[in-house]
Design an enzyme around this catalytic site. Structure first.
Site, PDB file in Angstrom:
ATOM      1  N   ASP A  75      53.722  45.049  -3.516  1.00 53.01           N
ATOM      2  CA  ASP A  75      54.755  46.001  -3.915  1.00 53.01           C
ATOM      3  C   ASP A  75      55.048  45.935  -5.412  1.00 53.01           C
ATOM      4  O   ASP A  75      56.194  45.833  -5.821  1.00 53.01           O
ATOM      5  CB  ASP A  75      56.012  45.683  -3.077  1.00 53.01           C
ATOM      6  CG  ASP A  75      57.152  46.655  -3.301  1.00 53.01           C
ATOM      7  OD1 ASP A  75      56.888  47.861  -3.389  1.00 53.01           O
ATOM      8  OD2 ASP A  75      58.316  46.198  -3.388  1.00 53.01           O
ATOM      9  N   TRP A  79      66.246  38.984  -4.543  1.00 52.28           N
ATOM     10  CA  TRP A  79      65.201  39.888  -5.034  1.00 52.28           C
ATOM     11  C   TRP A  79      65.876  41.110  -5.591  1.00 52.28           C
ATOM     12  O   TRP A  79      66.541  41.772  -4.848  1.00 52.28           O
ATOM     13  CB  TRP A  79      64.281  40.271  -3.860  1.00 52.28           C
ATOM     14  CG  TRP A  79      63.020  40.949  -4.266  1.00 52.28           C
ATOM     15  CD1 TRP A  79      62.661  42.246  -4.003  1.00 52.28           C
ATOM     16  CD2 TRP A  79      61.923  40.357  -4.960  1.00 52.28           C
ATOM     17  NE1 TRP A  79      61.420  42.487  -4.516  1.00 52.28           N
ATOM     18  CE2 TRP A  79      60.943  41.361  -5.107  1.00 52.28           C
ATOM     19  CE3 TRP A  79      61.694  39.084  -5.500  1.00 52.28           C
ATOM     20  CZ2 TRP A  79      59.741  41.127  -5.768  1.00 52.28           C
ATOM     21  CZ3 TRP A  79      60.500  38.860  -6.145  1.00 52.28           C
ATOM     22  CH2 TRP A  79      59.535  39.881  -6.272  1.00 52.28           C
ATOM     23  N   TYR A  92      64.732  40.090   5.079  1.00 55.05           N
ATOM     24  CA  TYR A  92      65.350  41.375   4.753  1.00 55.05           C
ATOM     25  C   TYR A  92      66.201  42.003   5.858  1.00 55.05           C
ATOM     26  O   TYR A  92      66.227  43.222   5.971  1.00 55.05           O
ATOM     27  CB  TYR A  92      64.264  42.364   4.281  1.00 55.05           C
ATOM     28  CG  TYR A  92      63.819  42.043   2.868  1.00 55.05           C
ATOM     29  CD1 TYR A  92      64.581  42.452   1.781  1.00 55.05           C
ATOM     30  CD2 TYR A  92      62.663  41.294   2.633  1.00 55.05           C
ATOM     31  CE1 TYR A  92      64.190  42.138   0.487  1.00 55.05           C
ATOM     32  CE2 TYR A  92      62.274  40.976   1.337  1.00 55.05           C
ATOM     33  CZ  TYR A  92      63.049  41.396   0.276  1.00 55.05           C
ATOM     34  OH  TYR A  92      62.686  41.092  -1.008  1.00 55.05           O
ATOM     35  N   TYR A 114      65.308  46.126   5.727  1.00 59.00           N
ATOM     36  CA  TYR A 114      64.149  46.683   6.431  1.00 59.00           C
ATOM     37  C   TYR A 114      64.358  46.715   7.950  1.00 59.00           C
ATOM     38  O   TYR A 114      63.598  47.334   8.659  1.00 59.00           O
ATOM     39  CB  TYR A 114      62.877  45.904   6.086  1.00 59.00           C
ATOM     40  CG  TYR A 114      62.422  46.154   4.657  1.00 59.00           C
ATOM     41  CD1 TYR A 114      62.164  47.450   4.211  1.00 59.00           C
ATOM     42  CD2 TYR A 114      62.297  45.112   3.751  1.00 59.00           C
ATOM     43  CE1 TYR A 114      61.771  47.697   2.906  1.00 59.00           C
ATOM     44  CE2 TYR A 114      61.894  45.346   2.443  1.00 59.00           C
ATOM     45  CZ  TYR A 114      61.644  46.641   2.026  1.00 59.00           C
ATOM     46  OH  TYR A 114      61.258  46.888   0.727  1.00 59.00           O
ATOM     47  N   GLU A 168      63.752  35.474  -1.297  1.00 61.92           N
ATOM     48  CA  GLU A 168      63.896  36.931  -1.392  1.00 61.92           C
ATOM     49  C   GLU A 168      64.863  37.417  -0.335  1.00 61.92           C
ATOM     50  O   GLU A 168      64.767  37.021   0.833  1.00 61.92           O
ATOM     51  CB  GLU A 168      62.552  37.655  -1.166  1.00 61.92           C
ATOM     52  CG  GLU A 168      61.588  37.595  -2.322  1.00 61.92           C
ATOM     53  CD  GLU A 168      60.394  38.537  -2.151  1.00 61.92           C
ATOM     54  OE1 GLU A 168      60.539  39.603  -1.513  1.00 61.92           O
ATOM     55  OE2 GLU A 168      59.318  38.176  -2.663  1.00 61.92           O
ATOM     56  N   LYS A 204      65.771  46.911  -6.061  1.00 59.31           N
ATOM     57  CA  LYS A 204      66.590  45.799  -5.559  1.00 59.31           C
ATOM     58  C   LYS A 204      67.129  44.933  -6.691  1.00 59.31           C
ATOM     59  O   LYS A 204      67.741  43.896  -6.439  1.00 59.31           O
ATOM     60  CB  LYS A 204      65.777  44.944  -4.574  1.00 59.31           C
ATOM     61  CG  LYS A 204      65.412  45.709  -3.301  1.00 59.31           C
ATOM     62  CD  LYS A 204      64.867  44.822  -2.217  1.00 59.31           C
ATOM     63  CE  LYS A 204      64.398  45.642  -1.029  1.00 59.31           C
ATOM     64  NZ  LYS A 204      63.166  46.423  -1.296  1.00 59.31           N
ATOM     65  N   ASN A 230      52.278  34.322  -1.561  1.00 60.61           N
ATOM     66  CA  ASN A 230      53.469  35.077  -1.213  1.00 60.61           C
ATOM     67  C   ASN A 230      53.210  35.858   0.065  1.00 60.61           C
ATOM     68  O   ASN A 230      52.295  36.691   0.130  1.00 60.61           O
ATOM     69  CB  ASN A 230      53.841  36.072  -2.312  1.00 60.61           C
ATOM     70  CG  ASN A 230      55.117  36.842  -1.956  1.00 60.61           C
ATOM     71  OD1 ASN A 230      56.194  36.260  -1.857  1.00 60.61           O
ATOM     72  ND2 ASN A 230      54.995  38.143  -1.721  1.00 60.61           N
ATOM     73  N   GLU A 231      54.007  35.553   1.079  1.00 61.27           N
ATOM     74  CA  GLU A 231      53.998  36.282   2.347  1.00 61.27           C
ATOM     75  C   GLU A 231      52.615  36.483   2.945  1.00 61.27           C
ATOM     76  O   GLU A 231      52.236  37.605   3.302  1.00 61.27           O
ATOM     77  CB  GLU A 231      54.702  37.639   2.179  1.00 61.27           C
ATOM     78  CG  GLU A 231      56.145  37.495   1.740  1.00 61.27           C
ATOM     79  CD  GLU A 231      56.947  38.779   1.855  1.00 61.27           C
ATOM     80  OE1 GLU A 231      56.331  39.858   1.980  1.00 61.27           O
ATOM     81  OE2 GLU A 231      58.184  38.710   1.823  1.00 61.27           O
ATOM     82  N   ASN A 256      61.543  34.614   2.666  1.00 61.84           N
ATOM     83  CA  ASN A 256      61.827  35.987   2.247  1.00 61.84           C
ATOM     84  C   ASN A 256      62.351  36.714   3.482  1.00 61.84           C
ATOM     85  O   ASN A 256      61.621  36.839   4.472  1.00 61.84           O
ATOM     86  CB  ASN A 256      60.547  36.686   1.766  1.00 61.84           C
ATOM     87  CG  ASN A 256      59.994  36.078   0.478  1.00 61.84           C
ATOM     88  OD1 ASN A 256      60.567  35.151  -0.079  1.00 61.84           O
ATOM     89  ND2 ASN A 256      58.870  36.613   0.017  1.00 61.84           N
TER      90      ASN A 256
HETATM   91  C1  BDP Z   1      58.676  41.340  -0.132  1.00 60.02           C
HETATM   92  C2  BDP Z   1      57.655  41.127  -1.230  1.00 60.02           C
HETATM   93  C3  BDP Z   1      58.080  41.727  -2.558  1.00 60.02           C
HETATM   94  C4  BDP Z   1      58.635  43.116  -2.327  1.00 60.02           C
HETATM   95  C5  BDP Z   1      59.835  43.012  -1.412  1.00 60.02           C
HETATM   96  C6  BDP Z   1      60.498  44.383  -1.149  1.00 60.02           C
HETATM   97  O1  BDP Z   1      57.397  39.746  -1.405  1.00 60.02           O
HETATM   98  O2  BDP Z   1      56.989  41.765  -3.432  1.00 60.02           O
HETATM   99  O3  BDP Z   1      58.946  43.792  -3.525  1.00 60.02           O
HETATM  100  O4  BDP Z   1      59.393  42.529  -0.188  1.00 60.02           O
HETATM  101  O5  BDP Z   1      60.036  45.074  -0.254  1.00 60.02           O
HETATM  102  O6  BDP Z   1      58.035  41.460   1.065  1.00 60.02           O
HETATM  103  O7  BDP Z   1      61.415  44.735  -1.854  1.00 60.02           O
END
Ligand code: BDP
Length: 603
Positions: free
Chosen positions: A167, A555, A472, A476, A510, A574, A415-416, A470
């Site tokens: 992303d 993030w 969300y 999400y 994140e 973000k 990362n992820e 990380n």
């Molecule tokens: C995470 C990623 C990051 C993205 C973020 C997002 O590590 O790079 O920018 O989500 O979706 O999964 O904002």
């Protein structure tokens, strides 16, 4: 010289000349430059391009901004006779993603990896007191067996298109400075230092490597007043510093290490650098610096700004440090690639801790399917053998480049990635072991676990020395009015970590909400400034309820550019700050929270 990554300096023995400025530039859609003799002749009908810069955002034409494939840079470089007798090199801070270097028509070397420096020894082709033609072929395509991972598609009109599995925008070009260097034949090629502490002393264990075995090595350490506090002889040794001024979080003290080489008592080289005396350990669920627990407050970041894209810009960097200091931060992660070396120098001086990340991002087919890929486990792919080599190569260079920075707390190796399938295990096992062998300071190794990699689903929980999560909820999934369910889900997951045998720190690396600056709404809606604050408040309530959570890095520090898409309104929003580095409301909220959180929070 090609494995030498010491930061270039100028002194009595070494010359470092910047080649930044305007270079010739040309796209090569037909991949014909080689055949047309561009390495020998230079670039026909070239345009001018600033260095360092990503080429993309300068253009007003979309096909140029999105250009994917081969492209070339060229510059005529005068090399004075005064450099004769030395080893002459070119150093590229970063070239996205693969490069071939030609000088005076001869191919010198190739390099892959767009976020770490490399040098080219041009001694055999250089002409003194003349202009030398430096030509570079770059390629910015994305592939599954490369870092960062992605695909390169071809549109029906024949144009190639980068399809990142990540992303952030695939900004391309000579994104960091280029230097011409002249160094002695008999020289320091690398050094490393590690520190152990006793009640009243610091023991600095050093190792120096040199280009030739005959030279004698002397190492001195000076404090900030310029007083020599210890001297050592030989390529390996221990310098004992009485009553040392330790490097501490947001309270940095630096020492100058001076490495001198002599041959028959004649000085032939000297290299000076600044180091910090400190130890790092993970004990139980504590992160310890000099034996004292530290709670991380900071950000995931990007090297990203208007006009020049991913170019390293000292001015933007200075502003980012001022913002982080204003916020009360003490750390950051170099998401999702190693940053310019100046960033680590800033952090050494300001006492920030860095989680240093390699560009192993997009190792997940869900990221590909988001853009139309397959739904299989990434580590089942036949590309992983080749990928592993490149991955380890980039970790090797990152550790090699950054190992002496007191600011570097840990290595983030991915990362992820997709760790919810067993096929990830052998890859991780080898990667973590191989990294361990590279770092003289034995820093903790980690990776970020994405939403799908929970306590129940990840097969790779055994590898990290501490965890980066990380998460969300509230964005999400379980978003808007459902955020209370998001909080409940997060707590349910953390309850499992708490009840488990695992006793290691967890850092939230994140979490966040895309936020349109200036959009206010009472009661909140997603995208409003109010909602961003509510989401942070939700996470902070959760962090404060679990002792093993030892850090928070929302993030992102600032909004940044991504590919266009129906999930993004001109990039990822973000940021706590806008892309031009002005605060959103949430920055004031978080600043207030962090003012009440000391470095040793939860102890
Ligand atoms: C995470 C990623 C990051 C993205 C973020 C997002 O590590 O790079 O920018 O989500 O979706 O999964 O904002």
């Amino acid at each position: 010289m090609e494995k030498e990554l010491l930061y270039p300096v100028t002194n009595q023995y070494r010359f470092d000349q910047s080649l930044d400025g305007l270079w010739d530039f040309k796209f090569d859609e037909a991949a014909e430059g080689q055949q047309q003799g561009w390495p020998q002749k230079g670039l026909p009908a070239a345009i001018q391009m600033p260095v360092p810069a990503s080429f993309n955002d300068f253009f007003t034409d979309k096909a140029a901004r999105e250009y994917t494939g081969d492209f070339w840079y060229a510059k005529r470089v005068f090399v004075p006779r005064a450099f004769q007798g030395r080893v002459i090199g070119l150093r590229f801070g970063a070239a996205t993603h693969r490069a071939t270097v030609y000088v005076n028509g001869q191919e010198i070397r190739q390099h892959e990896g767009g976020f770490l420096p490399f040098t080219a020894d041009i001694s055999s082709v250089v002409k003194f007191d003349q202009e030398n033609l430096v030509v570079l072929k770059l390629n910015n395509e994305l592939h599954r067996d490369a870092l960062p991972a992605g695909d390169t598609g071809v549109l029906k009109n024949g144009k190639k298109m980068a399809k990142p599995f990540f992303d952030f925008y695939n900004y391309s070009g000579l994104n960091r400075s280029v230097q011409l260097m002249a160094v002695p034949q008999d020289r320091v090629t690398d050094y490393s230092v590690t520190t152990t502490l006793t009640a009243t002393t610091a023991e600095v264990h050093y190792t120096v490597t040199t280009s030739q075995a005959t030279a004698k090595v002397t190492v001195t350490l000076q404090d900030e007043q310029g007083t020599v506090v210890a001297t050592g002889h030989g390529r390996q040794g221990t310098l004992i510093v009485d009553q040392p001024q330790l490097w501490n979080v947001r309270d940095a003290h630096l020492y100058t290490i001076a490495i001198q080489l002599t041959v028959n008592d004649d000085p032939v080289d000297e290299y000076r650098d600044q180091i910090g005396l400190r130890t790092i350990e993970i004990v139980g669920h504590q992160i310890l610096v000099n034996g004292e627990p530290v709670y991380l407050k900071g950000f995931g970041r990007h090297e990203d700004s208007i006009y020049a894209g991913r170019a390293f810009d000292l001015n933007v960097e200075k502003r980012d440090f001022e913002l982080m200091k204003w916020m009360g931060a003490n750390s950051f992660r170099t998401s999702h690639y190693p940053y310019d070396e100046a960033v680590y120098r800033f952090a050494d001086r300001e006492g920030f801790l860095i989680i240093d990340e390699v560009p192993a991002v997009g190792f997940k087919m869900a990221a590909a399917s988001f853009l139309g890929g397959l739904d299989q486990s990434f580590f089942d792919g036949e590309w992983t053998t080749e990928l592993y080599k490149k991955h380890l190569d980039q970790i090797t260079d990152m550790v090699h480049r950054d190992k002496n920075h007191p600011s570097v707390l840990a290595w983030s190796l991915l990362n992820e990635p997709d760790t919810s399938s067993k096929s990830a295990v052998p890859y991780f096992e080898k990667l973590f072991a191989d990294t361990q062998a590279l770092d003289p300071d034995q820093r903790p190794r980690t990776f970020t676990l994405n939403e799908d990699d929970t306590f129940d689903t990840s097969y790779c929980k055994q590898f990290p020395d501490f965890y980066l999560l990380n998460r969300y909820p509230g964005w999400y999934h379980k978003w808007g009015y459902e955020i209370s369910d998001g909080e409940a889900g997060l707590r349910a997951e953390l309850d499992k970590w708490q009840a488990s045998e695992i006793d290691k720190p967890v850092v939230f690396s994140e979490y966040g909400a895309d936020t349109q600056p200036g959009l206010h709404k009472l009661p909140s809606v997603m995208w409003s400034e109010e909602y961003q604050i509510e989401l942070l408040q939700m996470f902070n309530r959760v962090f404060d309820s679990y002792d093993f959570i030892r850090g928070e890095q929302p993030w992102n520090l600032a909004d940044f550019q991504t590919v266009e898409g129906n999930m993004r309104v001109n990039g990822n929003k973000k940021g706590l700050f806008t892309r031009d580095r002005q605060p959103k409301e949430a920055a004031f909220y978080l600043r207030k929270r962090w003012a009440g959180i000391d470095n040793n929070f939860k102890n």
